[in-house]
Every structure is written in structure tokens, then in C-alpha cells.
Write a protein that holds these residues in place. Structure first.
Motif, mmCIF file in Angstrom:
data_model
loop_
_atom_site.group_PDB
_atom_site.id
_atom_site.type_symbol
_atom_site.label_atom_id
_atom_site.label_comp_id
_atom_site.label_asym_id
_atom_site.label_seq_id
_atom_site.Cartn_x
_atom_site.Cartn_y
_atom_site.Cartn_z
ATOM 1 N N ASP A 11 0.950 -1.269 0.015
ATOM 2 C CA ASP A 11 -0.190 0.158 -0.092
ATOM 3 C C ASP A 11 0.977 1.235 -0.227
ATOM 4 O O ASP A 11 0.691 2.176 -0.883
ATOM 5 C CB ASP A 11 -0.887 -0.008 1.172
ATOM 6 N N ASP A 12 1.982 1.260 0.844
ATOM 7 C CA ASP A 12 2.813 2.445 0.739
ATOM 8 C C ASP A 12 3.486 2.619 -0.492
ATOM 9 O O ASP A 12 3.823 3.646 -0.777
ATOM 10 C CB ASP A 12 3.824 2.222 1.961
ATOM 11 N N LEU A 13 4.074 1.556 -0.969
ATOM 12 C CA LEU A 13 4.656 1.544 -2.248
ATOM 13 C C LEU A 13 3.688 2.117 -3.640
ATOM 14 O O LEU A 13 4.220 2.969 -4.252
ATOM 15 C CB LEU A 13 5.166 0.280 -2.829
ATOM 16 N N LYS A 14 2.647 1.670 -3.487
ATOM 17 C CA LYS A 14 1.736 2.318 -4.402
ATOM 18 C C LYS A 14 1.104 3.639 -4.243
ATOM 19 O O LYS A 14 1.236 4.765 -5.200
ATOM 20 C CB LYS A 14 0.401 1.465 -4.317
ATOM 21 N N LYS A 15 1.258 4.188 -2.912
ATOM 22 C CA LYS A 15 0.998 5.570 -2.609
ATOM 23 C C LYS A 15 2.030 6.614 -2.974
ATOM 24 O O LYS A 15 1.992 7.740 -3.739
ATOM 25 C CB LYS A 15 0.627 5.831 -1.113
ATOM 26 N N ALA B 236 5.863 4.062 -6.265
ATOM 27 C CA ALA B 236 7.267 3.302 -6.441
ATOM 28 C C ALA B 236 6.894 2.076 -7.446
ATOM 29 O O ALA B 236 7.907 1.635 -7.882
ATOM 30 C CB ALA B 236 7.730 2.754 -4.823
ATOM 31 N N VAL B 237 5.688 1.489 -7.215
ATOM 32 C CA VAL B 237 5.202 0.507 -8.180
ATOM 33 C C VAL B 237 3.951 1.157 -8.884
ATOM 34 O O VAL B 237 3.213 1.892 -8.586
ATOM 35 C CB VAL B 237 4.913 -0.694 -7.377
ATOM 36 N N PHE B 238 3.670 0.428 -10.088
ATOM 37 C CA PHE B 238 2.471 0.797 -10.949
ATOM 38 C C PHE B 238 1.970 -0.631 -11.443
ATOM 39 O O PHE B 238 3.031 -1.485 -11.689
ATOM 40 C CB PHE B 238 2.734 1.894 -11.813
ATOM 41 N N LEU B 239 0.745 -0.461 -11.899
ATOM 42 C CA LEU B 239 0.230 -1.581 -12.661
ATOM 43 C C LEU B 239 0.305 -1.419 -14.076
ATOM 44 O O LEU B 239 -0.167 -0.585 -14.679
ATOM 45 C CB LEU B 239 -1.322 -1.733 -12.262
ATOM 46 N N GLN B 240 1.117 -2.472 -14.817
ATOM 47 C CA GLN B 240 1.507 -2.575 -16.181
ATOM 48 C C GLN B 240 0.277 -2.906 -16.786
ATOM 49 O O GLN B 240 -0.210 -4.137 -16.498
ATOM 50 C CB GLN B 240 2.796 -3.412 -16.245
ATOM 51 N N THR B 241 -0.071 -2.407 -17.956
ATOM 52 C CA THR B 241 -1.381 -2.626 -18.663
ATOM 53 C C THR B 241 -0.845 -3.249 -20.117
ATOM 54 O O THR B 241 -1.802 -3.447 -20.920
ATOM 55 C CB THR B 241 -2.255 -1.388 -18.803
ATOM 56 N N GLU B 242 0.460 -3.057 -20.439
ATOM 57 C CA GLU B 242 0.860 -3.514 -21.855
ATOM 58 C C GLU B 242 2.004 -4.510 -21.802
ATOM 59 O O GLU B 242 2.469 -4.623 -20.775
ATOM 60 C CB GLU B 242 1.254 -2.198 -22.479
#
Length: 224
Positions: A71-75, A78-84
């Protein structure tokens, strides 16, 4: 797996079952892991190496260490959801290190600039759990394990983490909340250890990143 790709799905199911716990697969995994660790302790004892605490990856998940760190990394972005691309559906960390592994052909590949933290099937990778563990070592999660007695070495207790508070004895030494962390692990993990430092720095923990050290060694196969 090379003979039948369908077995990869079975591997994923087994990993999910082990991480979830409370089933036959998890019980078998725990038994096998326990036996391996005890053999390892016997080997290290012959080298006069002993431990104070054994940290189990499963407890990092069951006690929601990873969920909190994630949760902290997303806020913090630092990380993201790859869509491609090939990594679609995976949560990835952008790689800021020029030492990132190259493609076999030595050509530039954009996907080599991203490290998978959570696979598309929801399974957390090794580095993901290691990030959460590194945060705990520095006392940055605001959370702690429960502890149990694992065995005795040289007349003193060797503790192990647990997610069951009922197993915790009355007196347990303080663990975690370190001012410096030294991870002793072989050279093949050097790249992943750099990602741990990157994760700390990205989260704003620059002092902890500066005091996160990898002591590398190289595995050598000996033959008679």
C-alpha cells in the motif's frame, strides 16, 4: 514445465495454497521447509555459525507485512500496474539501476527496465516479500512478528517468527528496529539487493537506504 506448460498453472495454485495456509499443501510445504532449515542449521553449526532468529516468508504475508508495504509503495508511486506488453497485469517497479540484466541478445528491451513485484496471478515475488522484510528490519512498518521457540543452539534459544501469538513465550529479545542492516547473500542476488535500497530511497527512507549493505559471496562448486 518445459514438457507441459500447463504445469505452470499448477505451480501457481500450489504457491497460492502455501501462502494462504490452512490446507494440506501448506502443511506439506511447512514440513519440508522445516526439515531443510534443520539440515541447514546442522551444516552451519559445523562452521561455527549460529543464529538468533529465523524469519519465515509466510509470516510476512499472513501478518500483512507485505500488504502494508505494498500500500505504501503504491501511494508513493514506487510501483505501478503494467497494462501493456508481456508484463500486463503485473505490479512492477521501475528500475533506476544501469546494472539491470540485459536481454540475451544485448539489445535494449523496455521491459528489462521494470521488475515484477506482484505477478498477474497475484503471487508476490521474492523481491516483494524481501522489501517488506527489509522495512521490518529497520522498524519502518510499525508492525512486528510474533515469536516462537524453534530449537536450542549452544545452550541458547533460537527463535523463529510465527503468525500465532499463542506460541510466543514470556520472554523474547527485541528484534528489528535496526540502525543498519547487512544482508549476507551470494552475488547472484546483488541486483535484487540494489532494488531494496531503491525501494527504501523511493519511500523517502534515505538514511536507511544508505545503511542497507549487501555482503556478497560467490558459490563455488568443488569436485574431487
Amino acid at each position: 514445465y518445459e514438457a507441459d506448460k500447463a504445469n505452470l498453472a499448477k505451480r501457481g495454485e500450489a504457491l497460492h495454497a502455501i501462502e494462504e495456509g490452512g490446507n494440506e499443501t501448506a502443511e506439506m510445504g511447512a514440513f519440508i521447509a522445516d526439515r531443510i532449515v534443520r539440515c541447514h542449521l546442522e551444516t552451519m553449526a559445523r562452521l561455527n555459525v549460529s543464529y538468533d532468529l529465523l524469519t519465515w516468508e509466510g509470516d510476512i504475508l499472513r501478518l500483512r507485512f507485505w500488504a502494508t508495504a505494498f500500500d505504501d509503495l503504491k501511494k508513493r508511486g514506487a510501483v505501478f500496474l503494467q497494462t501493456e506488453g508481456k508484463l500486463a497485469g503485473c505490479w512492477v517497479m521501475p528500475i533506476e539501476d544501469d546494472d539491470a540484466p540485459a536481454t540475451p541478445e544485448g539489445e535494449e528491451d523496455p521491459e528489462q527496465k521494470e521488475k515484477v513485484i506482484v505477478r498477474s496471478n497475484g503471487v508476490v515475488t521474492y523481491i516483494g516479500k524481501d522489501i517488506a522484510n527489509q522495512f521490518w528490519k529497520f522498524g519502518l512498518l510499525g508492525m512486528d512478528f510474533y515469536y516462537r521457540t524453534f530449537t536450542e543452539q549452544d545452550g541458547r534459544v533460537l527463535f523463529a517468527t510465527t503468525s500465532n501469538p499463542e506460541l510466543t513465550p514470556a520472554h523474547v529479545p527485541p528484534f528489528g528496529k535496526a540502525s543498519a542492516v547487512y544482508n549476507v547473500i551470494d552475488t547472484r542476488q546483488a541486483y535484487l539487493q540494489k532494488l531494496l535500497k531503491q525501494a527504501l530511497a523511493t519511500m523517502g527512507f534515505h538514511n536507511e537506504a544508505a545503511h542497507s549493505t549487501h555482503f556478497a559471496y560467490e558459490m563455488v562448486a568443488l569436485s574431487h
